[in-house]
Design a protein around this motif. Structure first.
Motif, short mmCIF file in Angstrom:
data_model
loop_
_atom_site.label_atom_id
_atom_site.label_comp_id
_atom_site.label_asym_id
_atom_site.label_seq_id
_atom_site.Cartn_x
_atom_site.Cartn_y
_atom_site.Cartn_z
N ARG A 1 37.85 38.30 51.32
CA ARG A 1 36.89 39.39 51.33
C ARG A 1 35.73 39.11 50.36
O ARG A 1 34.57 39.30 50.69
CB ARG A 1 37.58 40.71 50.97
N HIS A 2 36.06 38.65 49.17
CA HIS A 2 35.01 38.37 48.19
C HIS A 2 34.12 37.20 48.62
O HIS A 2 32.91 37.21 48.41
CB HIS A 2 35.64 38.06 46.83
N ALA A 3 34.73 36.19 49.25
CA ALA A 3 33.93 35.08 49.77
C ALA A 3 33.00 35.56 50.87
O ALA A 3 31.83 35.13 50.95
CB ALA A 3 34.85 33.98 50.30
N ALA A 4 33.49 36.48 51.72
CA ALA A 4 32.66 37.00 52.80
C ALA A 4 31.50 37.82 52.26
O ALA A 4 30.37 37.73 52.77
CB ALA A 4 33.51 37.85 53.74
N VAL A 5 31.74 38.63 51.24
CA VAL A 5 30.66 39.42 50.65
C VAL A 5 29.62 38.50 50.02
O VAL A 5 28.41 38.72 50.16
CB VAL A 5 31.22 40.42 49.61
N ALA A 6 30.07 37.45 49.33
CA ALA A 6 29.12 36.50 48.74
C ALA A 6 28.28 35.83 49.81
O ALA A 6 27.07 35.62 49.64
CB ALA A 6 29.88 35.46 47.92
N ALA A 7 28.91 35.48 50.94
CA ALA A 7 28.17 34.87 52.04
C ALA A 7 27.20 35.86 52.66
O ALA A 7 26.07 35.51 53.01
CB ALA A 7 29.14 34.33 53.09
N LEU A 8 27.65 37.09 52.81
CA LEU A 8 26.81 38.13 53.40
C LEU A 8 25.55 38.36 52.56
O LEU A 8 24.46 38.54 53.10
CB LEU A 8 27.61 39.43 53.51
N LEU A 9 25.71 38.33 51.24
CA LEU A 9 24.59 38.55 50.34
C LEU A 9 23.77 37.29 50.08
O LEU A 9 22.82 37.30 49.31
CB LEU A 9 25.10 39.11 49.01
N ARG A 10 24.17 36.20 50.71
CA ARG A 10 23.47 34.92 50.59
C ARG A 10 23.39 34.46 49.13
O ARG A 10 22.36 33.99 48.65
CB ARG A 10 22.06 35.02 51.18
N VAL A 11 24.51 34.60 48.41
CA VAL A 11 24.59 34.05 47.05
C VAL A 11 24.64 32.53 47.19
O VAL A 11 25.56 32.00 47.83
CB VAL A 11 25.84 34.57 46.32
N PRO A 12 23.69 31.79 46.62
CA PRO A 12 23.58 30.36 46.93
C PRO A 12 24.67 29.48 46.35
O PRO A 12 24.95 28.42 46.89
CB PRO A 12 22.20 29.98 46.36
N HIS A 13 25.31 29.88 45.24
CA HIS A 13 26.32 29.03 44.61
C HIS A 13 27.60 29.84 44.40
O HIS A 13 27.55 30.99 43.97
CB HIS A 13 25.83 28.52 43.25
N VAL A 14 28.74 29.21 44.69
CA VAL A 14 30.05 29.86 44.50
C VAL A 14 30.93 28.93 43.68
O VAL A 14 31.00 27.72 43.93
CB VAL A 14 30.72 30.17 45.86
N VAL A 15 31.62 29.51 42.69
CA VAL A 15 32.61 28.78 41.90
C VAL A 15 33.98 29.37 42.20
O VAL A 15 34.18 30.59 42.10
CB VAL A 15 32.31 28.88 40.39
N LEU A 16 34.93 28.55 42.58
CA LEU A 16 36.31 28.97 42.73
C LEU A 16 37.03 28.65 41.43
O LEU A 16 37.23 27.48 41.09
CB LEU A 16 36.98 28.24 43.90
N ALA A 17 37.41 29.69 40.70
CA ALA A 17 38.14 29.52 39.45
C ALA A 17 39.62 29.77 39.72
O ALA A 17 40.03 30.91 39.93
CB ALA A 17 37.61 30.48 38.38
N VAL A 18 40.40 28.71 39.74
CA VAL A 18 41.85 28.83 39.99
C VAL A 18 42.51 29.10 38.64
O VAL A 18 42.68 28.19 37.82
CB VAL A 18 42.41 27.57 40.66
N ASN A 19 42.88 30.35 38.41
CA ASN A 19 43.35 30.80 37.11
C ASN A 19 44.88 30.73 37.02
O ASN A 19 45.57 30.53 38.02
CB ASN A 19 42.88 32.24 36.87
N LYS A 20 45.38 30.88 35.80
CA LYS A 20 46.82 30.89 35.48
C LYS A 20 47.48 29.57 35.84
O LYS A 20 48.64 29.53 36.29
CB LYS A 20 47.51 32.07 36.17
N MET A 21 46.75 28.48 35.62
CA MET A 21 47.32 27.17 35.86
C MET A 21 48.49 26.90 34.92
O MET A 21 49.38 26.09 35.23
CB MET A 21 46.25 26.08 35.71
N ASP A 22 48.51 27.57 33.77
CA ASP A 22 49.63 27.41 32.84
C ASP A 22 50.94 27.91 33.43
O ASP A 22 52.02 27.45 33.05
CB ASP A 22 49.33 28.13 31.52
N LEU A 23 50.85 28.86 34.38
CA LEU A 23 52.05 29.42 34.99
C LEU A 23 52.58 28.59 36.15
O LEU A 23 53.65 28.89 36.69
CB LEU A 23 51.78 30.86 35.45
N VAL A 24 51.85 27.55 36.55
CA VAL A 24 52.33 26.62 37.57
C VAL A 24 52.43 25.22 36.98
O VAL A 24 52.34 24.22 37.69
CB VAL A 24 51.42 26.63 38.83
#
Length: 458
Positions: free
Chosen positions: A148-171
């Motif tokens: 949903r958040h990726a779709a909203v960013a695309a809809l608003l034409r946000v030019p740059h997206v960062v995927l922050a994969v959090n809680k890496m310490d828990l895996v």
């Protein structure tokens, strides 16, 4: 909605007015989004804390609040979750704006809620953003709210997206977990038309790869989150877009003894250049009237200049004495066609539904006109991106496609080409409440059915 267009730097030398300096004057507006309990507020707090952007009294207040809640270490999420309900529930409810700076760049951060019912808040926060940070819990991967958040960013034409994969310490900082999530998200974002996606493995709680590189993920050779924020390209060359200058105020001395002789015949049009570049001598068209003339002069900061570029605030003087008033658009380059029939993708922001037949006010740049909701073509299922037709109204947080009929012609660009002059607001004429945020054109490059004519309402 509006967009802060670039360049976001102080004026450069005249021979290269659009050159961006690698200095602290560069400004990046970015928004954060993530599912509930993904650690978004903690990430923002960590970013502010580790970049030395937290005042001593603020940190002391957070430490005190954390101790009262029985926590030994400061809860950095409290730096952004300021509402009582947010702190009690451990969630983010409203958009929180934060300003901070590093030696390389200045930032305006919009921390947006993760709940489904607060989709409108993300739309508000991301509408002016040049970058969106989408947070994912490494244990859960890409979930419905992530899409949903990726779709909203695309809809608003946000030019740059960062995927922050959090809680890496828990895996256990496992590279395969990160790689699988990054691959799935990047493929989904590409299907929405988002091409610039950077994935960063982080632990907001421990501080891994937020500001400082992680000692636990030597397999990752990319930048930390802050390094990417400091180096991502900001904006674009304003000369690549056609000039758009919404007139905000007409400056015309009214005579009298207090007016200097050289100013008695002065007529200027003040406003902020929404996009593009204007130069003295440029041929321009005044919309919606369609009168053509040339730029006789440009005044900025009390003195005359030969050139202005977005987002400068200036006064433009025209060669001919034609009828120009607040709400008119002085345009150069590719000229939008004024129309009373507006088709747009909208996000409804108010608890009061938007229904076919509603009479509203439409505010576009500095122009406000009356409008009629002719048709709600479809509602977009933001989870599946399906177009669900047959809707007679849009409820709060709904995103859909509408057709409007305005009482006066409007000069809108397509939102895909110009976020500033392609956006508008729908307002309740009874009390001035903002109802809906609109983006002229289609969503995700889809094609809606053709329009039908109806009578104006005046």
């Amino acid at each position: 909605m509006s967009t802060d267009l670039t360049p976001n730097t102080a004026p450069a030398p005249a021979e290269n007015p659009f050159g961006e300096e690698a200095s602290a004057t560069a400004l990046l507006r970015f928004a954060t989004a993530g599912s509930v309990d993904d650690g978004k507020s903690t990430l923002v707090g960590r970013l502010l804390h580790d970049s030395k952007s937290v005042l001593a009294d603020q940190l002391e207040a957070v430490e005190h609040a954390s101790r009262k809640r029985g926590q030994e270490a400061p809860d950095l999420a409290l730096l952004t979750d300021g509402l009582r309900a947010e702190r009690e529930q451990g969630i983010t409810i409203d958009v929180a704006y934060r300003y901070f700076a590093t030696p390389r760049r200045r930032f305006i951060l919009a921390d947006t809620p993760g709940h489904v019912q607060y989709t409108r808040n993300m739309v508000t926060g991301a509408s002016t953003a040049e970058l969106a940070v989408v947070l994912v819990d490494a244990r859960n991967g890409v979930v419905e709210q992530t899409r949903r958040h990726a779709a909203v960013a695309a809809l608003l034409r946000v030019p740059h997206v960062v995927l922050a994969v959090n809680k890496m310490d828990l895996v256990e900082y496992a590279e395969p977990v990160f790689a699988a999530i990054a691959k799935e998200f990047t493929a989904y974002a590409a299907s929405l038309g988002v091409q610039d996606v950077v994935a960063v493995p982080i632990s907001a709680l421990a501080g891994d790869n937020v500001v400082e590189p992680s000692a636990h993920m030597d397999w990752y050779g990319g930048p930390t989150l802050l390094e990417h924020l400091e180096t991502v390209p900001v904006g674009s060359d304003p000369s690549e877009q056609p000039a758009r200058f919404p007139v905000q105020y007409v400056i015309r001395p009214q005579g009298g003894a207090g007016v200097a002789e050289e100013h008695r015949d002065y007529r200027g049009y003040a406003g902020q250049l929404a996009s593009g570049v204007l130069r003295t001598g440029d041929a321009v068209t005044v919309l919606p009237s369609g009168h053509t003339t040339t730029v006789a002069g440009i005044d900025a900061l009390g003195r005359e200049t030969d050139i202005a570029w977005a987002p400068q605030s200036v006064t433009v003087r025209l060669a001919e004495d034609i009828d120009v008033s607040r709400g008119d658009l002085i345009a150069a380059g590719r000229i939008p066609t004024p129309t009373k029939d507006v088709t747009a993708t909208v996000c409804h922001l108010h608890e009061k539904p938007l229904r076919v037949g509603d009479k509203v006010l439409l505010k576009h740049t500095t122009r406000t006109v009356r409008a009629l909701v002719k048709e709600i073509s479809y509602r977009i299922d933001i989870d599946s991106l399906e177009q669900r037709s047959g809707a007679d109204g849009l409820s709060v947080n709904d995103i859909g496609h509408v057709k409007l009929r305005t009482s006066e012609p409007l000069s809108l660009d397509d939102y895909t080409e110009n976020r500033r002059t392609g956006s508008f607001l729908l307002i309740d004429p009874a009390d001035g409440t903002t109802l809906t945020a609109g983006m002229a054109g289609e969503a995700f490059d889809t094609v809606a059915p053709g329009a039908t004519d109806e009578e104006d309402w005046v």
